[in-house]
Design a protein around this motif. Structure first.
Motif, short mmCIF file in Angstrom:
data_model
loop_
_atom_site.label_atom_id
_atom_site.label_comp_id
_atom_site.label_asym_id
_atom_site.label_seq_id
_atom_site.Cartn_x
_atom_site.Cartn_y
_atom_site.Cartn_z
N ARG A 226 -16.11 -27.77 -34.68
CA ARG A 226 -15.02 -29.04 -34.95
C ARG A 226 -15.94 -30.63 -34.06
NH1 ARG A 226 -12.01 -24.90 -32.73
NH2 ARG A 226 -11.82 -26.26 -30.84
N GLN A 227 -16.83 -30.41 -33.35
CA GLN A 227 -17.28 -31.41 -32.11
C GLN A 227 -18.25 -31.91 -33.56
OE1 GLN A 227 -19.59 -30.59 -29.40
NE2 GLN A 227 -20.64 -32.15 -29.20
N ALA A 228 -18.51 -31.14 -35.05
CA ALA A 228 -20.22 -32.19 -35.34
C ALA A 228 -18.40 -32.62 -36.41
CB ALA A 228 -20.89 -30.64 -36.48
N ALA A 229 -17.73 -32.12 -37.12
CA ALA A 229 -17.07 -32.48 -37.77
C ALA A 229 -16.12 -33.67 -37.41
CB ALA A 229 -15.67 -31.39 -38.54
N HIS A 230 -15.83 -33.83 -36.09
CA HIS A 230 -16.02 -34.92 -35.59
C HIS A 230 -16.54 -35.91 -35.52
CE1 HIS A 230 -11.63 -33.92 -34.45
NE2 HIS A 230 -12.47 -32.72 -34.12
N ALA A 231 -17.89 -35.27 -35.34
CA ALA A 231 -18.99 -36.48 -34.92
C ALA A 231 -19.02 -37.20 -36.40
CB ALA A 231 -20.34 -35.88 -34.62
N PHE A 232 -19.18 -36.44 -37.77
CA PHE A 232 -19.37 -36.48 -39.22
C PHE A 232 -18.25 -37.46 -39.34
CE2 PHE A 232 -17.73 -36.12 -43.82
CZ PHE A 232 -18.28 -36.37 -43.98
N LEU A 233 -16.77 -37.72 -38.81
CA LEU A 233 -15.43 -38.05 -39.59
C LEU A 233 -16.12 -39.92 -38.66
CD1 LEU A 233 -12.71 -35.76 -39.51
CD2 LEU A 233 -13.55 -36.57 -41.54
#
Length: 449
Positions: A226-233
């Protein structure tokens, strides 16, 4: 001859090649392999330390009962004593005893599935009996057949299998197998759920890289995922803002530049036609062409929607420009061949390649076909002077003009191949150069399916 043992780096490469390449496979291996090794170790210890010991004790006890029965019969071999011995053995020890007069022992026997069973039985009988004997633990599923040679014939003893072998060992193995399968299934479910979150993140990143938005993407999975996904967004939002700002800036620049150009063109159109006005018109035309190429290269086609189009119709439309320029164009494309692309972007890329071929050659061949691995391949050949192989990659650099070979076009600014490759890579493909069978340059556009 010396035996060469593979070096450590070779062994490491072999092990690396045999390992799973996916995160799902590697995670499953990390969990399942230790569990499987533990199960094998526990099973081995069970059979070696417990099951074998129990089987040896049972075999020794049965051998003692058989020895007692043989000694009792040898003491009194009369039919009455044999009948009494048979009844007592059946009632007290669950042994079925029968005399086979005049018989001899069989030759050879079928080995048991577990060699330890035969070894334990043979060792126990050899320690207890002085007479020759023979036994079989495989012929009858529920019994062990033991035969002893006597002067009167063969004394045959049928004993229940559980008296000689620990018959519950397979139950233990069965439960161990079931437990392993259950743990494996649970591991697959949990790992698959975590890997799916990473796959969705990768798909969203790939789609964004190809200019396709994924509005339904939401971060989920483990905290790190989720942390990586938020960084991607967050990164996607910053890039999108940059694209929007650049688009607005380019629109403003385009308007500001075209306005004075239009006024100059209008003034020249109203002026008296002279040689100087003709030269000025050519200069304005060249300037307009250069501005168009600069803006096309800087703007890109990322905002265009992806559509499934007929490649033949698109290539035929682009080839008309080369025909008007006086080149001989041959198109070989299947009418049924389609591809999901951004039409205007691909049209601009193919136009650059085909018109570039038309400027430097007289004969052009354009073909398109489906690739065996998926996607399509578009090939543009010409009979022009070509480009030295060592300078293929240099030709793709923006604003680069290979004066001594291809880019003698006065209106060109060295952006045609750069725009074509940028468009192809924006679709997830690429553009490469090679020597054409016609003698000039071959440009190959590869697009994914």
């Amino acid at each position: 001859m010396r035996l060469r043992i593979p070096s450590t780096p070779v062994m490491r490469r072999l092990i690396k090649r045999s390992m799973p390449t996916t995160l799902f496979g590697r995670s499953l291996l990390i969990i399942i392999l230790p569990v499987a090794l533990m199960q094998v170790a526990v099973t081995w210890v069970f059979f070696d330390a417990h099951w074998q010991a129990v089987t040896s004790r049972l075999s020794d006890g049965l051998a003692g009962d058989v020895a007692w029965a043989v000694e009792s019969y040898m003491d009194d071999p009369s039919p009455q004593a044999l009948a009494k011995l048979t009844n007592r053995a059946e009632r007290s020890m669950s042994l079925s005893i029968a005399l086979q007069p005049g018989r001899t022992l069989p030759v050879g026997r079928r080995p048991a599935l577990f060699a330890v069973v035969d070894r334990s039985m043979e060792k126990a009988l050899a320690a207890r009996l002085d007479a020759p004997f023979w036994f079989d633990t495989t012929r009858y599923p529920a019994y062990v057949d033991i035969r002893v040679q006597t002067p009167q014939g063969v004394l045959r003893v049928l004993a229940p299998r559980e008296r000689a072998i620990a018959t519950q060992g397979h139950i233990f193995v069965l439960w161990m197998t079931i437990a392993t399968l259950i743990l494996t299934a649970i591991s697959i479910l949990f790992i698959r759920n975590q890997v799916r979150a990473i796959e969705r993140l990768a798909s969203a990143a790939e789609a964004f890289g190809l200019g396709v938005d994924a509005p339904a993407f939401k971060p989920h999975g483990a905290r790190e995922v989720r942390q990586a996904a938020h960084a991607f967004l967050a990164m996607k939002s910053r890039i999108q803002r940059h694209i929007d700002q650049r688009t607005a800036l380019l629109a403003s620049v385009s308007h500001d530049l075209r306005t004075p150009l239009t006024r100059l063109k209008l003034e020249l159109a109203l002026a008296e036609p002279t040689s100087r006005t003709a030269e000025m018109k050519r200069d304005l035309s060249e300037m307009e062409h250069m501005i168009d190429e600069y803006l096309a290269f800087a703007r890109g086609e990322g905002g265009e929607a992806v559509e499934t189009i007929s490649l033949k119709a698109l290539i035929d439309e682009v080839s008309e420009g080369a025909l008007r320029a006086g080149a001989e164009v041959q198109v070989a494309v299947d009418a049924e061949l389609t591809c999901a692309v951004r039409p205007n972007a691909l049209k601009r890329a193919l136009s650059n390649l085909i018109m570039n071929a038309a400027v430097h050659g007289e004969r052009i061949e354009v073909s398109a076909s489906a690739r065996p691995t998926g996607g399509v391949e578009i090939v543009v050949d010409d009979d022009g002077p070509g480009i030295p192989e060592a300078r293929y990659e240099e030709a793709f650099k923006a604003f680069n003009r290979l004066d001594e070979s291809r880019n003698q076009n006065e209106k060109g600014v060295g952006l045609g191949l750069a725009i074509a490759r940028d468009v192809a890579r924006g679709h997830g493909g690429d553009v490469t150069l090679a020597r054409s069978p016609l003698g000039g340059l071959r440009a190959v556009v590869r697009l994914p399916g």
